[in-house]
Scaffold this motif. Structure first.
Motif, mmCIF file in Angstrom:
data_model
loop_
_atom_site.group_PDB
_atom_site.id
_atom_site.type_symbol
_atom_site.label_atom_id
_atom_site.label_comp_id
_atom_site.label_asym_id
_atom_site.label_seq_id
_atom_site.Cartn_x
_atom_site.Cartn_y
_atom_site.Cartn_z
ATOM 1 N N VAL A 23 0.854 -1.184 0.000
ATOM 2 C CA VAL A 23 0.000 0.000 0.000
ATOM 3 C C VAL A 23 0.892 1.236 0.000
ATOM 4 O O VAL A 23 1.809 1.354 0.816
ATOM 5 C CB VAL A 23 -0.938 0.002 1.229
ATOM 6 C CG1 VAL A 23 -1.782 1.263 1.262
ATOM 7 C CG2 VAL A 23 -1.822 -1.237 1.230
ATOM 8 N N ASP A 24 0.629 2.151 -0.920
ATOM 9 C CA ASP A 24 1.410 3.379 -1.032
ATOM 10 C C ASP A 24 1.384 4.138 0.292
ATOM 11 O O ASP A 24 0.314 4.516 0.772
ATOM 12 C CB ASP A 24 0.834 4.243 -2.162
ATOM 13 C CG ASP A 24 1.632 5.498 -2.440
ATOM 14 O OD1 ASP A 24 2.489 5.892 -1.625
ATOM 15 O OD2 ASP A 24 1.388 6.108 -3.493
ATOM 16 N N SER A 28 -3.186 10.000 1.340
ATOM 17 C CA SER A 28 -3.710 10.836 2.422
ATOM 18 C C SER A 28 -5.199 11.158 2.259
ATOM 19 O O SER A 28 -5.766 11.857 3.078
ATOM 20 C CB SER A 28 -2.907 12.134 2.511
ATOM 21 O OG SER A 28 -3.001 12.852 1.295
ATOM 22 N N ILE A 29 -5.800 10.652 1.204
ATOM 23 C CA ILE A 29 -7.224 10.882 0.944
ATOM 24 C C ILE A 29 -7.899 9.524 0.777
ATOM 25 O O ILE A 29 -7.391 8.658 0.059
ATOM 26 C CB ILE A 29 -7.405 11.746 -0.328
ATOM 27 C CG1 ILE A 29 -6.725 13.105 -0.137
ATOM 28 C CG2 ILE A 29 -8.873 11.918 -0.675
ATOM 29 C CD1 ILE A 29 -6.678 13.956 -1.389
ATOM 30 N N PRO A 77 -1.527 4.946 6.296
ATOM 31 C CA PRO A 77 -1.999 6.004 5.403
ATOM 32 C C PRO A 77 -2.292 7.258 6.232
ATOM 33 O O PRO A 77 -2.762 7.170 7.363
ATOM 34 C CB PRO A 77 -3.278 5.432 4.803
ATOM 35 C CG PRO A 77 -3.161 3.948 4.975
ATOM 36 C CD PRO A 77 -2.356 3.749 6.217
ATOM 37 N N SER A 78 -2.020 8.414 5.692
ATOM 38 C CA SER A 78 -2.226 9.687 6.399
ATOM 39 C C SER A 78 -3.662 10.176 6.230
ATOM 40 O O SER A 78 -3.907 11.314 5.859
ATOM 41 C CB SER A 78 -1.248 10.742 5.875
ATOM 42 O OG SER A 78 0.064 10.347 6.124
ATOM 43 N N GLU A 81 -8.378 10.834 10.906
ATOM 44 C CA GLU A 81 -8.435 9.791 11.936
ATOM 45 C C GLU A 81 -9.672 8.903 11.833
ATOM 46 O O GLU A 81 -9.572 7.688 11.959
ATOM 47 C CB GLU A 81 -8.346 10.409 13.334
ATOM 48 C CG GLU A 81 -8.241 9.337 14.403
ATOM 49 C CD GLU A 81 -7.870 9.891 15.749
ATOM 50 O OE1 GLU A 81 -8.663 9.682 16.691
ATOM 51 O OE2 GLU A 81 -6.802 10.504 15.868
ATOM 52 N N GLU A 82 -10.844 9.488 11.605
ATOM 53 C CA GLU A 82 -12.070 8.677 11.524
ATOM 54 C C GLU A 82 -12.008 7.701 10.347
ATOM 55 O O GLU A 82 -12.406 6.546 10.471
ATOM 56 C CB GLU A 82 -13.312 9.570 11.431
ATOM 57 C CG GLU A 82 -14.605 8.806 11.593
ATOM 58 C CD GLU A 82 -14.720 8.022 12.905
ATOM 59 O OE1 GLU A 82 -15.279 6.902 12.871
ATOM 60 O OE2 GLU A 82 -14.251 8.497 13.954
ATOM 61 N N ASP A 83 -11.500 8.151 9.215
ATOM 62 C CA ASP A 83 -11.360 7.272 8.054
ATOM 63 C C ASP A 83 -10.316 6.188 8.315
ATOM 64 O O ASP A 83 -10.509 5.034 7.918
ATOM 65 C CB ASP A 83 -10.966 8.071 6.804
ATOM 66 C CG ASP A 83 -12.122 8.887 6.257
ATOM 67 O OD1 ASP A 83 -13.282 8.657 6.661
ATOM 68 O OD2 ASP A 83 -11.866 9.766 5.419
ATOM 69 N N LEU A 84 -9.247 6.545 8.984
ATOM 70 C CA LEU A 84 -8.221 5.549 9.311
ATOM 71 C C LEU A 84 -8.783 4.481 10.242
ATOM 72 O O LEU A 84 -8.517 3.291 10.066
ATOM 73 C CB LEU A 84 -6.998 6.226 9.929
ATOM 74 C CG LEU A 84 -5.806 5.324 10.226
ATOM 75 C CD1 LEU A 84 -5.323 4.580 8.982
ATOM 76 C CD2 LEU A 84 -4.669 6.137 10.843
#
Length: 127
Positions: A23-24, A28-29, A77-78, A81-84
């Motif tokens: 995974v790259d 960040s998106i 991945p940057s 936080e909620e998406d991570l």
């Protein structure tokens, strides 16, 4: 206990035996991550480019010609936080669901340095 593996360096596998995906680390998106996984994991054309579609496809994998899928994160991945959290939950649940004597096996790797953050995010994740 998390189904993830934490290492100081990327794992090494025989490419003839596993489907290995890196995974790259610069993503960040969320949309970029989903689009990248779509291509890296050969998701079918009906992939919906959302978290539910990611979970559904990680629980199918019929198009992957190998039993074992290895997903390597050289860095988290940057994402916001909620998406991570959502991403980590999907990986955790998918890896756990494939456990045992299944058609596929999903191994997810992170850096050892990311272990505490991954654990913290999943402890605070919604149930």
């Amino acid at each position: 206990m998390l189904p993830f593996k934490f290492l100081d360096k990327s794992p090494s596998y025989d490419a003839a035996e596993v489907f290995y995906v890196r995974v790259d680390p610069n993503l960040s998106i969320s949309d970029e991550l989903l689009k990248s996984l779509y291509y890296l994991l050969w998701f079918p054309g009906y992939f919906g480019f959302n978290w539910d579609a990611l979970y559904d496809c990680l629980r199918d994998l019929a198009w992957i010609p190998y039993r074992k899928l290895v997903l390597v994160h050289e860095a988290l991945p940057s994402l916001p936080e909620e998406d991570l959290k959502v991403y980590l939950e999907i990986l955790r649940d998918s890896a756990l669901d494939w456990g045992g004597d299944q058609e596929h096996e999903l191994e997810v790797f992170f850096r050892s340095a990311d272990r505490r953050r991954v654990e913290k995010l999943l402890v605070n994740a919604r149930c």
